[in-house]
Design a protein around this motif. Sequence first.
Motif, PDB file in Angstrom:
ATOM      1  N   PHE A   1       9.921  -1.671  -0.983  1.00 38.45           N
ATOM      2  CA  PHE A   1       8.491  -1.842  -0.723  1.00 38.45           C
ATOM      3  C   PHE A   1       8.292  -2.551   0.608  1.00 38.45           C
ATOM      4  CE2 PHE A   1       4.501  -4.410  -1.353  1.00 38.45           C
ATOM      5  CZ  PHE A   1       3.626  -3.339  -1.376  1.00 38.45           C
ATOM      6  N   SER A   2       7.276  -2.121   1.354  1.00 42.51           N
ATOM      7  CA  SER A   2       6.883  -2.792   2.590  1.00 42.51           C
ATOM      8  C   SER A   2       5.375  -2.699   2.747  1.00 42.51           C
ATOM      9  CB  SER A   2       7.559  -2.163   3.814  1.00 42.51           C
ATOM     10  OG  SER A   2       8.903  -2.547   3.914  1.00 42.51           O
ATOM     11  N   VAL A   3       4.829  -3.625   3.532  1.00 47.51           N
ATOM     12  CA  VAL A   3       3.397  -3.583   3.823  1.00 47.51           C
ATOM     13  C   VAL A   3       3.171  -3.628   5.333  1.00 47.51           C
ATOM     14  CG1 VAL A   3       2.514  -4.473   1.652  1.00 47.51           C
ATOM     15  CG2 VAL A   3       3.271  -6.084   3.380  1.00 47.51           C
ATOM     16  N   LEU A   4       2.185  -2.842   5.767  1.00 43.10           N
ATOM     17  CA  LEU A   4       1.796  -2.736   7.171  1.00 43.10           C
ATOM     18  C   LEU A   4       0.301  -2.965   7.280  1.00 43.10           C
ATOM     19  CD1 LEU A   4       3.618   0.647   7.777  1.00 43.10           C
ATOM     20  CD2 LEU A   4       4.397  -1.535   8.673  1.00 43.10           C
ATOM     21  N   THR A   5      -0.144  -3.412   8.439  1.00 38.42           N
ATOM     22  CA  THR A   5      -1.578  -3.609   8.632  1.00 38.42           C
ATOM     23  C   THR A   5      -1.995  -3.263  10.047  1.00 38.42           C
ATOM     24  OG1 THR A   5      -3.413  -5.150   8.241  1.00 38.42           O
ATOM     25  CG2 THR A   5      -1.467  -6.046   9.324  1.00 38.42           C
ATOM     26  N   THR A   6      -3.273  -2.932  10.206  1.00 38.81           N
ATOM     27  CA  THR A   6      -3.847  -2.693  11.527  1.00 38.81           C
ATOM     28  C   THR A   6      -4.737  -3.846  11.959  1.00 38.81           C
ATOM     29  OG1 THR A   6      -5.703  -1.533  10.485  1.00 38.81           O
ATOM     30  CG2 THR A   6      -3.838  -0.193  11.216  1.00 38.81           C
ATOM     31  N   ASN A   7      -4.889  -4.861  11.081  1.00 34.96           N
ATOM     32  CA  ASN A   7      -5.812  -5.954  11.383  1.00 34.96           C
ATOM     33  C   ASN A   7      -5.298  -7.247  10.767  1.00 34.96           C
ATOM     34  OD1 ASN A   7      -6.748  -5.672   8.551  1.00 34.96           O
ATOM     35  ND2 ASN A   7      -7.692  -3.795   9.332  1.00 34.96           N
ATOM     36  N   GLU A   8      -6.171  -8.146  10.336  1.00 28.36           N
ATOM     37  CA  GLU A   8      -5.729  -9.459   9.850  1.00 28.36           C
ATOM     38  C   GLU A   8      -5.410  -9.481   8.369  1.00 28.36           C
ATOM     39  OE1 GLU A   8     -10.040  -9.417   8.835  1.00 28.36           O
ATOM     40  OE2 GLU A   8      -8.793  -8.687  10.498  1.00 28.36           O
ATOM     41  N   LYS A   9      -5.671  -8.375   7.654  1.00 25.73           N
ATOM     42  CA  LYS A   9      -5.320  -8.309   6.233  1.00 25.73           C
ATOM     43  C   LYS A   9      -3.795  -8.284   6.074  1.00 25.73           C
ATOM     44  CE  LYS A   9      -7.471  -4.570   5.016  1.00 25.73           C
ATOM     45  NZ  LYS A   9      -8.060  -3.523   4.147  1.00 25.73           N
ATOM     46  N   SER A  10      -3.335  -8.635   4.886  1.00 25.60           N
ATOM     47  CA  SER A  10      -1.890  -8.561   4.656  1.00 25.60           C
ATOM     48  C   SER A  10      -1.411  -7.119   4.731  1.00 25.60           C
ATOM     49  CB  SER A  10      -1.534  -9.151   3.290  1.00 25.60           C
ATOM     50  OG  SER A  10      -2.021  -8.337   2.234  1.00 25.60           O
ATOM     51  N   HIS A  11      -2.255  -6.168   4.336  1.00 28.04           N
ATOM     52  CA  HIS A  11      -1.896  -4.759   4.510  1.00 28.04           C
ATOM     53  C   HIS A  11      -3.093  -3.852   4.267  1.00 28.04           C
ATOM     54  CE1 HIS A  11      -1.475  -5.103   0.123  1.00 28.04           C
ATOM     55  NE2 HIS A  11      -1.388  -3.802   0.016  1.00 28.04           N
ATOM     56  N   ASP A  12      -3.120  -2.751   4.988  1.00 24.86           N
ATOM     57  CA  ASP A  12      -3.982  -1.637   4.632  1.00 24.86           C
ATOM     58  C   ASP A  12      -3.164  -0.362   4.442  1.00 24.86           C
ATOM     59  OD1 ASP A  12      -3.555  -1.248   7.353  1.00 24.86           O
ATOM     60  OD2 ASP A  12      -5.658  -1.491   7.917  1.00 24.86           O
ATOM     61  N   LEU A  13      -1.826  -0.497   4.602  1.00 23.04           N
ATOM     62  CA  LEU A  13      -0.905   0.594   4.307  1.00 23.04           C
ATOM     63  C   LEU A  13       0.320   0.018   3.610  1.00 23.04           C
ATOM     64  CD1 LEU A  13      -0.009   3.548   4.506  1.00 23.04           C
ATOM     65  CD2 LEU A  13       0.857   3.050   6.812  1.00 23.04           C
ATOM     66  N   GLY A  14       0.552   0.442   2.369  1.00 23.34           N
ATOM     67  CA  GLY A  14       1.740   0.044   1.628  1.00 23.34           C
ATOM     68  C   GLY A  14       2.729   1.195   1.577  1.00 23.34           C
ATOM     69  N   VAL A  15       4.010   0.867   1.377  1.00 22.00           N
ATOM     70  CA  VAL A  15       5.072   1.872   1.371  1.00 22.00           C
ATOM     71  C   VAL A  15       6.024   1.559   0.225  1.00 22.00           C
ATOM     72  CG1 VAL A  15       6.807   3.072   2.758  1.00 22.00           C
ATOM     73  CG2 VAL A  15       4.934   1.868   3.902  1.00 22.00           C
ATOM     74  N   VAL A  16       6.191   2.490  -0.730  1.00 20.54           N
ATOM     75  CA  VAL A  16       7.125   2.291  -1.835  1.00 20.54           C
ATOM     76  C   VAL A  16       8.231   3.333  -1.765  1.00 20.54           C
ATOM     77  CG1 VAL A  16       5.364   1.284  -3.337  1.00 20.54           C
ATOM     78  CG2 VAL A  16       5.834   3.733  -3.454  1.00 20.54           C
ATOM     79  N   LEU A  17       9.383   2.981  -2.303  1.00 23.06           N
ATOM     80  CA  LEU A  17      10.530   3.884  -2.307  1.00 23.06           C
ATOM     81  C   LEU A  17      10.297   5.040  -3.264  1.00 23.06           C
ATOM     82  CD1 LEU A  17      13.455   4.438  -1.372  1.00 23.06           C
ATOM     83  CD2 LEU A  17      14.222   3.074  -3.338  1.00 23.06           C
ATOM     84  N   ASP A  18      10.633   6.229  -2.806  1.00 23.57           N
ATOM     85  CA  ASP A  18      10.495   7.450  -3.610  1.00 23.57           C
ATOM     86  C   ASP A  18      11.845   8.161  -3.619  1.00 23.57           C
ATOM     87  OD1 ASP A  18       9.769   9.749  -4.888  1.00 23.57           O
ATOM     88  OD2 ASP A  18       8.208  10.333  -3.461  1.00 23.57           O
ATOM     89  N   GLY A  19      12.471   8.256  -4.779  1.00 26.15           N
ATOM     90  CA  GLY A  19      13.748   8.932  -4.900  1.00 26.15           C
ATOM     91  C   GLY A  19      13.633  10.403  -5.198  1.00 26.15           C
ATOM     92  N   SER A  20      12.410  10.939  -5.258  1.00 25.27           N
ATOM     93  CA  SER A  20      12.237  12.360  -5.535  1.00 25.27           C
ATOM     94  C   SER A  20      12.488  13.167  -4.267  1.00 25.27           C
ATOM     95  CB  SER A  20      10.830  12.638  -6.061  1.00 25.27           C
ATOM     96  OG  SER A  20       9.893  12.670  -5.002  1.00 25.27           O
ATOM     97  N   THR A  21      12.488  14.473  -4.421  1.00 21.44           N
ATOM     98  CA  THR A  21      12.695  15.355  -3.272  1.00 21.44           C
ATOM     99  C   THR A  21      11.378  15.895  -2.720  1.00 21.44           C
ATOM    100  OG1 THR A  21      12.970  17.247  -4.772  1.00 21.44           O
ATOM    101  CG2 THR A  21      14.967  16.055  -4.108  1.00 21.44           C
ATOM    102  N   ARG A  22      10.253  15.394  -3.221  1.00 16.54           N
ATOM    103  CA  ARG A  22       8.947  15.893  -2.802  1.00 16.54           C
ATOM    104  C   ARG A  22       8.334  14.942  -1.778  1.00 16.54           C
ATOM    105  NH1 ARG A  22       4.491  18.571  -6.895  1.00 16.54           N
ATOM    106  NH2 ARG A  22       3.283  19.623  -5.259  1.00 16.54           N
ATOM    107  N   ALA A  23       8.098  15.440  -0.589  1.00 18.45           N
ATOM    108  CA  ALA A  23       7.597  14.600   0.500  1.00 18.45           C
ATOM    109  C   ALA A  23       6.081  14.434   0.414  1.00 18.45           C
ATOM    110  CB  ALA A  23       7.975  15.216   1.843  1.00 18.45           C
ATOM    111  N   GLY A  24       5.575  13.393   1.093  1.00 20.36           N
ATOM    112  CA  GLY A  24       4.139  13.224   1.275  1.00 20.36           C
ATOM    113  C   GLY A  24       3.382  12.721   0.067  1.00 20.36           C
TER     114      GLY A  24
END
Length: 339
Positions: free
Chosen positions: A189-212
Amino acid sequence: MIKLLSHLSYVAITSPDVEASVRFYEEQVGLTVVDRIDGAVYLRCWGDYYAYSVVVVPGDEPSLETMAWRTSSPEALEEAAKRIEAAGVQGEWIENVPRIGRAYRFIGPFGHSMTLHWDVTRHQASPEAESTYPDRPAKRSKVAGAPRQLDHVTIATSDVDAFVQWYVDVLGFRFMARTVLDEAPISVFSVLTTNEKSHDLGVVLDGSTRAGRVNHYAFWVDTREELLIAADVLIENGTPIEYGPSIHGIGEQNFLYYREPSSLRIELNTGGYRNYVPDWEANTWKPSQGSNNFYRNSSMPMSMTESFPPADGPSATEEGVPDEIKDALFNPYAKHGQG
């Protein structure tokens, strides 16, 4: 370096039963329908400054059609498109996005659609919906616990660290924090932001073969009390709570997870910190430190790994992940004297 992105502006999701999803958003969540165009329904929270923040589109299964960010200026939109194409990704300019107009849409290296735009249509309340407070775009919703605005989106990807690096390097997202398993050096898991919030984009691990795929998207309420009231309203109307209410360690937000009729996961957020540090260095958390559960007194349910659309094969928690890694992620406190 020019700041490219300002904030998350809307998400477009697909639903096999658009009308069932829309009724849920109106009656239980407290959103308002603002438009219907070619089968798509456009909705807004009472505090959204723009015309809409959620679009429900017909589809065979629940998914994220696109996630949209407003840029910091017209020049930033042009620059963002140049950087994306210089990084080897070819997008397209779209001229007819409803109430937005010109936008640049691309599919990122891990299969997620992102829409960038500068032009917007600001919400203009009808006379009976005008707020007493000049800075509010409309009156507060009459639905108890209704969210003020859209907050963030969390996607699923096969390589969390590589996803983060691309969006930091190409679009200037700030990398705020990540979770690595206690038992193995695997970023989940990771978090990214474009502003002062802790995140507006989160990223979780996906072990499946289906992208997007997408894990969830989130709304914001003003107070913890409103979040608890929203949980009460949902339960009273037959909507189960999947996880929470509790507090995340990463970001320190109060959270609540539930599902809409398509099965897509929604999060309700409030609280959390604001970070203005321009040279912030992201910390690495372990699940045993409470990255997901601040209090470290309960485990995240396995259902939270389900992302959308459904995987072609086994889910991320089943595909090639040893039992001890599953235990580290979903029962991280047992081996550390907390469970």
